[in-house]
Design a protein around this motif. Structure first.
Motif, short mmCIF file in Angstrom:
data_model
loop_
_atom_site.label_atom_id
_atom_site.label_comp_id
_atom_site.label_asym_id
_atom_site.label_seq_id
_atom_site.Cartn_x
_atom_site.Cartn_y
_atom_site.Cartn_z
N ASP A 1 0.81 -1.13 -0.09
CA ASP A 1 0.03 -0.01 0.02
C ASP A 1 0.90 1.24 -0.12
OD1 ASP A 1 -2.34 -1.57 0.11
OD2 ASP A 1 -2.34 -1.33 2.30
N PRO A 2 0.30 2.28 -0.37
CA PRO A 2 1.16 3.59 -0.41
C PRO A 2 1.61 3.85 0.94
CG PRO A 2 -0.92 3.76 -1.57
CD PRO A 2 -0.84 2.52 -0.93
N VAL A 3 2.75 4.60 1.18
CA VAL A 3 3.24 5.16 2.26
C VAL A 3 2.31 6.02 2.90
CG1 VAL A 3 5.10 6.31 3.51
CG2 VAL A 3 5.57 4.85 1.60
N ALA A 4 1.84 5.59 4.38
CA ALA A 4 1.00 6.83 4.86
C ALA A 4 1.43 8.15 5.19
CB ALA A 4 0.38 6.01 6.16
N ASN A 5 0.38 9.08 5.05
CA ASN A 5 0.78 10.56 5.48
C ASN A 5 1.70 10.87 4.24
OD1 ASN A 5 -1.01 10.41 7.53
ND2 ASN A 5 0.43 9.43 8.83
N SER A 6 1.82 10.67 3.04
CA SER A 6 2.94 11.08 2.35
C SER A 6 2.39 11.98 1.09
CB SER A 6 3.79 9.77 1.55
OG SER A 6 2.73 8.84 0.89
N GLY A 7 0.96 11.95 1.11
CA GLY A 7 0.70 12.63 0.10
C GLY A 7 0.48 12.22 -1.32
N THR A 8 0.63 10.74 -1.29
CA THR A 8 0.61 10.05 -2.64
C THR A 8 -0.32 8.53 -2.43
OG1 THR A 8 1.80 9.11 -4.44
CG2 THR A 8 2.69 8.89 -2.19
N GLN A 9 -0.90 8.24 -3.57
CA GLN A 9 -1.58 7.15 -3.49
C GLN A 9 -0.72 6.05 -4.18
OE1 GLN A 9 -3.92 6.28 -1.39
NE2 GLN A 9 -3.36 8.18 -0.72
N ILE A 10 0.61 6.31 -4.50
CA ILE A 10 1.38 5.45 -5.40
C ILE A 10 1.72 3.97 -4.35
CG2 ILE A 10 3.36 5.09 -6.82
CD1 ILE A 10 3.12 8.06 -7.28
N ARG A 11 1.40 2.99 -5.01
CA ARG A 11 2.03 1.68 -4.33
C ARG A 11 3.35 1.61 -4.48
NH1 ARG A 11 -2.29 -1.51 -2.66
NH2 ARG A 11 -0.89 -3.45 -2.59
N TYR A 12 3.93 0.62 -3.69
CA TYR A 12 5.43 0.35 -3.92
C TYR A 12 5.60 -1.07 -3.65
CZ TYR A 12 6.34 0.03 1.27
OH TYR A 12 6.19 -0.34 2.53
N TYR B 1 7.24 13.24 4.48
CA TYR B 1 6.09 13.15 4.66
C TYR B 1 5.08 14.42 4.45
CZ TYR B 1 7.29 8.37 6.60
OH TYR B 1 7.63 7.00 6.74
N THR B 2 3.89 14.41 4.72
CA THR B 2 3.10 15.97 4.45
C THR B 2 3.71 17.03 5.47
OG1 THR B 2 1.51 14.59 5.82
CG2 THR B 2 1.43 14.71 3.46
N THR B 3 4.39 16.34 6.42
CA THR B 3 4.88 17.49 7.35
C THR B 3 6.24 17.14 7.57
OG1 THR B 3 3.97 16.20 9.55
CG2 THR B 3 2.59 17.99 8.56
N LYS C 1 11.36 12.24 -2.89
CA LYS C 1 11.08 13.45 -3.56
C LYS C 1 12.26 13.44 -4.77
CE LYS C 1 7.73 14.35 -1.02
NZ LYS C 1 6.45 14.03 -1.52
N VAL C 2 13.44 13.08 -4.60
CA VAL C 2 14.41 13.08 -5.58
C VAL C 2 14.74 11.71 -6.24
CG1 VAL C 2 16.82 13.71 -5.81
CG2 VAL C 2 15.33 15.01 -3.97
N SER C 3 14.78 11.87 -7.59
CA SER C 3 15.17 10.79 -8.53
C SER C 3 16.34 10.65 -8.88
CB SER C 3 14.36 10.89 -9.83
OG SER C 3 14.72 11.79 -10.46
N ARG C 4 16.98 9.62 -9.49
CA ARG C 4 18.47 9.44 -9.82
C ARG C 4 18.73 10.77 -10.63
NH1 ARG C 4 17.11 4.08 -10.46
NH2 ARG C 4 18.31 2.61 -9.29
N LYS C 5 17.56 10.84 -11.65
CA LYS C 5 17.87 11.98 -12.72
C LYS C 5 17.99 13.45 -11.97
CE LYS C 5 15.78 14.18 -16.69
NZ LYS C 5 15.43 15.33 -16.24
N GLN C 6 17.13 13.59 -10.92
CA GLN C 6 17.38 14.57 -10.35
C GLN C 6 18.50 15.10 -9.57
OE1 GLN C 6 13.37 14.20 -8.57
NE2 GLN C 6 12.46 15.77 -9.82
#
Length: 257
Positions: free
Chosen positions: A37-48, A190-192, A227-232
């Motif tokens: 399930d998506p990481v709680a309180n992370s502001g995203t609904q993307i599964r991992y 997280y969102t905070t 928040k930061v990808s390899r590319k970024q």
């Protein structure tokens, strides 16, 4: 004594370290894409995990069998997941921080040792180091995390673990002077609160503290709240002039030292 160090990124923080003649599997996250399930309180609904492993089931099984030991820096699911607990032989040598000993014992592992400070395995001396998995209240909620230094007398690798730049990391660099330092990047939030692993600025601080260490940055492109990808990260390190100081491997890639 062999000086060779090979670090193979499997995915996220899951790496295989070969130092001399000894191989360690570190922080295994082995599940298929979208298992959790998506990481709680992370502001995203993307599964991992957001991506599949770069190797097939047969190669994964062989890899687990081939390593001499498993090293778990802490037991958050993205570093020690359900499939890893199922696939790894319960009698395989496994090292962890003291805070996780009881939990991993309850999962059935019988050849388990907590590294309070230092112990030896085969030709390797293992030292535990501290870290901070974020700041303020978020950092407290994330719990105890550790890094580990592996040293065979000729070469050494520092796995910093899930930590931001902090006094504990600085102390480890100065105490052990590792040939290779593996840092967990991605700057998840997280969102905070602030990032809970290293930013590009943190990685630059690692380099400035010990320019002689070869830095390998992992822990990207897999978990939804990063928040930061390899590319970024490559772009950010290019902007500040430090890209050539840091290896940023792709999944499956081996960095040799």
């Amino acid at each position: 004594m062999k000086k060779d160090i090979n670090v193979r990124l499997i995915r996220h923080a899951t790496i295989v370290i070969e130092i001399g003649d000894v191989k360690f599997l570190v922080d295994p996250l082995l599940a298929a894409k979208d298992t959790y399930d998506p990481v709680a309180n992370s502001g995203t609904q993307i599964r991992y995990p957001r991506i599949e492993l770069p190797i097939g089931q047969d190669e994964l099984t062989a890899l687990i069998k081939d390593v001499d030991a498993v090293l778990v820096t802490h037991t958050h699911r993205d570093h020690w997941d359900d499939l890893a607990q199922q696939m790894i032989d319960k009698e395989k040598p496994l090292f962890c921080q003291p805070a996780d000993l009881e939990k991993i014992q309850s999962q059935g592992f019988t050849n388990l040792k907590a590294v309070a400070d230092e112990l030896s395995f085969k030709s390797i001396k293992i030292n535990r180091t501290g870290g901070q998995h974020g700041t303020g209240e978020i950092g407290k909620k994330m719990g105890v995390v550790s890094g580990f230094v592996l040293n065979n007398g000729a070469a050494s690798v520092y796995v910093a673990g899930d930590t931001i730049w902090c006094g504990e990391v600085k102390d480890a660099l100065q105490m052990y002077h590792p040939d290779v330092t593996v840092v967990n990047a991605g700057a998840p939030q997280y969102t905070t609160g602030d990032p809970i692993t290293m930013t590009s600025a943190d990685i630059v601080k690692v380099y400035k503290e010990l320019p002689s260490t070869d830095i390998i940055a992992v822990h990207m492109d897999t978990i939804s709240h990063a928040k930061v990808s390899r590319k970024q990260l490559r772009e950010q390190l290019t902007e500040c002039g430090y890209l050539e100081k840091v290896s940023i491997p792709e999944d499956g890639e081996v960095v040799r030292r």
